[in-house]
Structure formats: structure tokens, C-alpha cells
Scaffold this motif. Structure first.
Motif, mmCIF file in Angstrom:
data_model
loop_
_atom_site.group_PDB
_atom_site.id
_atom_site.type_symbol
_atom_site.label_atom_id
_atom_site.label_comp_id
_atom_site.label_asym_id
_atom_site.label_seq_id
_atom_site.Cartn_x
_atom_site.Cartn_y
_atom_site.Cartn_z
ATOM 1 N N ALA A 65 -54.459 -55.471 10.918
ATOM 2 C CA ALA A 65 -55.188 -55.805 9.685
ATOM 3 C C ALA A 65 -54.391 -55.403 8.450
ATOM 4 C CB ALA A 65 -56.544 -55.113 9.672
ATOM 5 N N ASN A 66 -54.590 -56.153 7.377
ATOM 6 C CA ASN A 66 -53.986 -55.808 6.095
ATOM 7 C C ASN A 66 -54.835 -54.790 5.340
ATOM 8 O OD1 ASN A 66 -53.545 -59.056 6.476
ATOM 9 N ND2 ASN A 66 -51.692 -58.011 5.781
ATOM 10 N N MET A 67 -56.155 -54.855 5.563
ATOM 11 C CA MET A 67 -57.059 -54.003 4.803
ATOM 12 C C MET A 67 -58.277 -53.653 5.646
ATOM 13 S SD MET A 67 -58.759 -54.807 1.054
ATOM 14 C CE MET A 67 -57.125 -55.004 0.321
ATOM 15 N N VAL A 68 -58.707 -52.403 5.553
ATOM 16 C CA VAL A 68 -59.953 -51.950 6.170
ATOM 17 C C VAL A 68 -60.823 -51.357 5.085
ATOM 18 C CG1 VAL A 68 -61.026 -50.309 7.760
ATOM 19 C CG2 VAL A 68 -58.969 -51.549 8.462
ATOM 20 N N LEU A 88 -54.548 -46.486 14.406
ATOM 21 C CA LEU A 88 -54.315 -47.739 15.140
ATOM 22 C C LEU A 88 -53.250 -48.615 14.498
ATOM 23 C CD1 LEU A 88 -58.030 -48.712 15.901
ATOM 24 C CD2 LEU A 88 -56.407 -47.596 17.444
ATOM 25 N N GLY A 89 -53.062 -48.487 13.197
ATOM 26 C CA GLY A 89 -52.103 -49.321 12.484
ATOM 27 C C GLY A 89 -51.858 -48.753 11.102
ATOM 28 N N ASP A 90 -51.454 -49.626 10.178
ATOM 29 C CA ASP A 90 -51.194 -49.167 8.820
ATOM 30 C C ASP A 90 -51.852 -50.092 7.801
ATOM 31 O OD1 ASP A 90 -50.185 -47.539 6.820
ATOM 32 O OD2 ASP A 90 -48.343 -48.726 6.640
ATOM 33 N N PRO A 91 -53.168 -50.323 7.924
ATOM 34 C CA PRO A 91 -53.851 -51.144 6.922
ATOM 35 C C PRO A 91 -54.073 -50.351 5.641
ATOM 36 C CG PRO A 91 -55.447 -50.258 8.452
ATOM 37 C CD PRO A 91 -54.096 -49.831 8.962
ATOM 38 N N PHE A 92 -54.296 -51.063 4.541
ATOM 39 C CA PHE A 92 -54.711 -50.418 3.305
ATOM 40 C C PHE A 92 -56.181 -50.079 3.479
ATOM 41 C CE2 PHE A 92 -56.280 -50.088 -0.995
ATOM 42 C CZ PHE A 92 -55.238 -49.475 -1.686
ATOM 43 N N THR A 93 -56.537 -48.795 3.386
ATOM 44 C CA THR A 93 -57.902 -48.369 3.674
ATOM 45 C C THR A 93 -58.653 -48.024 2.386
ATOM 46 O OG1 THR A 93 -57.128 -46.111 4.052
ATOM 47 C CG2 THR A 93 -57.412 -47.527 5.987
ATOM 48 N N ILE A 94 -59.887 -48.498 2.306
ATOM 49 C CA ILE A 94 -60.758 -48.221 1.167
ATOM 50 C C ILE A 94 -62.041 -47.603 1.700
ATOM 51 C CG2 ILE A 94 -62.052 -49.209 -0.762
ATOM 52 C CD1 ILE A 94 -60.058 -51.496 -0.828
ATOM 53 N N ALA A 95 -62.428 -46.461 1.147
ATOM 54 C CA ALA A 95 -63.655 -45.787 1.571
ATOM 55 C C ALA A 95 -64.622 -45.682 0.408
ATOM 56 C CB ALA A 95 -63.353 -44.396 2.117
ATOM 57 N N ARG A 96 -65.866 -46.009 0.683
ATOM 58 C CA ARG A 96 -66.935 -45.810 -0.289
ATOM 59 C C ARG A 96 -67.585 -44.455 -0.025
ATOM 60 N NH1 ARG A 96 -72.908 -48.278 0.578
ATOM 61 N NH2 ARG A 96 -73.927 -47.337 -1.236
ATOM 62 N N THR A 97 -67.775 -43.659 -1.083
ATOM 63 C CA THR A 97 -68.500 -42.397 -0.950
ATOM 64 C C THR A 97 -69.505 -42.283 -2.087
ATOM 65 O OG1 THR A 97 -67.043 -41.021 -2.324
ATOM 66 C CG2 THR A 97 -66.449 -41.266 0.006
#
Length: 445
Positions: A65-68, A88-97
Motif C-alpha cells: 500500500a501507498n497509504m494507510v 508489513l511494509g512502508d506505507p505513509f501512515t496517518i493516525a487519527r487521535t
């Protein structure tokens, strides 16, 4: 772009809807019924399961994936999901908090939790509230180009001096562009002879100073200053952050909080805010404390029902302007229809912030307006872009799209766009465009 979205609530659904037409989207949710419904509503691939588990992420193709985007309602779930994705890979990760504590930790070390970008819902909501109450009649305000440009959406009151004027007559400011109007659920591109009517929502783009001047023109009254009375109802995280940001602007708000322990904490951490421990739905208390004389009341209690009650009470007492936090998107229209001036939906604010990363770095910033009818994009023009080297009038004529170029920044200087303005490589253009044409526009840059 292959995007995996974890969480199919209001935030996840909004993001998926924005991405589905142009990207390969997979949505993971623990609710089988919700996942199945979303599959048919948006024509995206859905999986039922725990988004923190590596097995379900592997099935979703996270390794490639490109983005999670982890945007469930649970902070820890989102952080763990991003951490799992990085194994698992190197996607760009965005987390909502929601909790700002996680944001502060991440800001100290931006590899923390396996998160590449963190969106703090409560802080974003408070920032949105403070921007809105800083402008008379504004229902939405967003900064662009590092603050050099503002986009603002204004409700035109019945008695506004600009009601009944044409756009050419209403636009009297050097660095301001009328972008569009929303009227009876329809979008209208602003032309010189377009009439501005009471009840319209007008979208303008320009320097903060010109937007401020236009706000004063719409509703001639002073912008909130130290002499103004601002009351924040509810010591929630949103309420606290709103009061803190108002203090940073030199204001001294009052804050009403019923819980004794929370009220004490707020009083200790907000030195320029008068904290009152009481039930904000007690009309005798509100009258005794002269809340009816407040210029602005912000309803930031724990539930939409409580905020609705407080907002209605404030309006009945005669408060000039009421801003309410509305957690459920389904209630936003209700709040507006009964006369609440501004309804701020934290989930929509969050979804908008996350969505701006979806254009694969083409769009520098994005604002979504009126239920995704239109968007305001900030685009950087490259040397090989098909828009450069041409005057704006020619570009707009050739594009089969409903758009207005509202502002240009060039070398950190604001350029007011005119028909003969020639676009140059490196320009940042802020464009008001109908949502259906966004892909076509970004494809040209």
C-alpha cells in the motif's frame, strides 16, 4: 494509489468517498453490516475484521500500500494499526487521535507509534472554532500558503449591506477574490454581474487582511477583542483547547464546567480564563452571570443533545452568536435550521485534514465545502505543468471545469489573480473548483 482505510465510521466513510473514484481503496471495519453497506455505497473493497491484526492487513494488501489511514474512534486502535502497518511494509501512515498527549509525543519524535502524520481531532476542532469566531458571519475559515492566504465562507445576513449588490459591487478589496456562492443547495460560480442575496453563503479567497475587511463589510461590527465577552460552555478537551487558543490571542474568555475536579484543573491551567463551576443548562445561573450579554457562546459539552440545549438557551437569552460542536454529521443541518450560527463537526474537520494527503503530493492543502459540492485546493505549478506560461483567462477558457483561481503566491508574495496574469513555474495557486472536476485539474499539474 493503493489506500487502506481502517475504520468505516463518519471519518473513514468521508475519506473513502473522496478517494474511491481515483484510487484503489480498501476499507477495514469490525462491523460486518457496515462494511457490506459501504461496499455497495462507494464501490470499494471492504474487509471485516480487526484492523490492528497483521493477518487482516495482509489481506488488505498493506505490504504494497501507498497509504494507510487509521481513523476509528479509538486512539489506541489507530496507533497500533499504524505500527502494525510499518512491520508489513512502508506505507505513509496517518493516525487519527482525540487526545493531545499522543500528538505532543509524536511531535517530539515523528517516528513515534509508527505514524507519519497525526491528526488530533479535538485540537483541530478548537482551531477551527477560534478561526471562525474571529470573523463576523464566517461559517468556515481555512488558511492556505502558510497563512498568506485565507479562504472563508460567509453567511450573508438579511440586513447585510452587500445583500442585493452584484459581486463587482461587493468586492471592493485589492487582494480579495469572490470565488463562488451557495444558494438553496446549488453552487454558483461568482461573476461580476452575479447578485449576492441574503441567505447566500459566499466563498472568498484573499489575504487575511482583505478577508477581515470583507467580513466587516458584510456585518459591520468589531472583531472579537479584549473588550468582548466570549463564553465557552463545557470543559471538554475541545472546550479547554478553545479557551487556551483564545488566551493566546490576548482574549479572556469565561468557561462553564459542572464537574468540580475538572473545573479545578481548568482553572489551574487557564490563567486568563474565568472558570465557573455550574450546570450550564440552569437558565437562572446563565441570567445571573449575564451570559445573555455575551458576544459569542461556544457550546462544547460532551454530547450533541447537551450542546443543542445550551445553544437554544443561549439564543433565547439573546446571545449574538452561537458556535456549537456537533459530533454527528447527521445533526449539523438540524443545528443550522433552528438558527445556530455555526455548527462545527469534528469528524468532518478531521476527514478534511486527512483527505489533503490523498492527492499524492499534488495538492498542498485542501478544504471541502458544503457537503463536498466544491473544494478549495492549493496547487504548486511545476515547469512542465500545462498551466504555466499562459494567462489565467486562457487557462480557464480551455478547461472544461467550473473553477475560479482565487489567489496566487509567488516567492512568498501574494499576487491577486486577474485575467491577464501569466502563471509561472513555482506559483502556488489557490483554486475554488466543483468537486467533480478535481481529478481533471490535478491531472494537469
Amino acid at each position: 494509489m493503493h489506500v487502506v482505510i481502517i475504520g468505516a465510521g463518519e471519518v473513514g466513510t468521508t475519506i473513502a468517498a473522496n478517494l474511491a473514484s481515483d484510487h484503489e481503496v480498501v476499507v477495514i471495519d469490525s462491523d460486518d453490516e457496515r462494511a457490506e453497506q459501504l461496499k455497495y455505497e462507494l464501490d470499494v473493497l471492504t474487509l471485516t475484521g480487526d484492523g490492528t491484526h497483521d493477518s487482516i492487513q495482509e489481506t488488505a494488501g498493506v505490504a504494497d500500500a501507498n497509504m494507510v489511514i487509521a481513523c476509528t474512534d479509538d486512539d489506541l486502535t489507530n496507533l497500533v494499526a499504524c505500527g502494525t502497518a510499518k512491520t508489513l511494509g512502508d506505507p505513509f501512515t496517518i493516525a487519527r487521535t482525540r487526545r493531545t498527549e499522543y500528538l505532543r509525543t509524536w511531535e517530539r519524535e515523528q517516528t513515534a507509534f509508527g505514524v507519519d502524520f497525526m491528526v488530533c481531532t479535538d485540537l483541530l476542532t478548537a482551531e477551527n472554532i477560534v478561526r471562525v469566531i474571529g470573523l463576523p458571519s464566517a461559517v468556515d475559515v481555512d488558511p492556505f500558503a502558510g497563512g498568506l492566504v485565507q479562504m472563508a465562507e460567509f453567511e450573508i445576513p438579511d440586513d447585510s449591506p452587500v445583500a442585493g449588490q452584484t459581486v463587482a459591487e461587493a468586492d471592493r478589496f485589492e487582494s480579495l477574490t469572490f470565488a463562488g456562492l451557495f444558494r438553496d443547495g446549488e453552487m454558483i460560480l461568482a461573476r461580476g454581474d452575479t447578485e449576492v442575496r441574503a441567505g447566500d453563503r459566499a466563498v472568498v479567497i484573499g489575504s487575511p487582511e482583505s478577508v477581515q475587511s470583507f467580513a466587516m463589510d458584510i456585518e459591520p461590527e468589531s472583531t472579537p477583542d479584549a473588550a468582548d465577552e466570549i463564553v465557552v460552555v463545557g470543559g471538554s478537551e475541545v472546550g479547554y483547547q478553545t479557551a487556551r487558543l483564545l488566551e493566546e490571542r490576548g482574549l479572556k474568555p469565561r468557561l462553564i464546567e459542572q464537574d468540580t475536579e475538572r473545573a479545578r484543573w481548568l482553572a489551574e491551567n487557564l490563567p486568563d480564563t474565568l472558570v465557573m463551576e455550574h450546570d450550564a443548562t440552569d437558565t437562572e445561573f446563565l441570567a445571573r452571570e449575564h451570559v445573555d450579554e455575551a458576544d459569542i457562546v461556544v457550546a462544547a459539552l460532551a454530547s450533541d443533545e447537551q450542546n443543542l440545549l445550551v445553544s437554544v438557551l443561549a439564543k433565547r437569552l439573546g446571545v449574538d452568536r452561537v458556535v456549537a460542536v456537533v459530533d454527528s454529521g447527521d445533526y449539523v443541518t438540524l443545528f443550522e435550521e433552528i438558527g445556530i450560527d455555526v455548527a462545527v463537526n469534528p469528524r468532518m474537520v478531521t476527514a478534511e485534514e486527512i483527505t489533503r494527503f490523498s492527492y499524492d503530493s499534488v495538492a498542498e492543502n485542501i478544504a471541502v465545502l458544503e457537503g463536498d459540492q466544491a473544494e478549495v485546493l492549493e496547487l504548486e505549478l511545476t515547469a512542465d505543468c500545462r498551466l504555466v506560461g499562459r494567462p489565467i483567462s486562457e487557462v480557464v477558457a480551455d478547461l472544461d471545469a467550473d473553477l475560479v483561481i482565487g489567489a496566487i503566491t509567488r516567492g512568498r508574495e501574494l499576487v491577486t489573480p486577474r485575467g491577464d496574469t501569466v502563471l509561472q513555474p513555482g506559483d502556488h495557486i489557490i483554486v475554488f473548483v466543483e468537486s467533480a472536476f478535481v481529478s481533471e485539474l490535478t491531472g494537469m499539474t
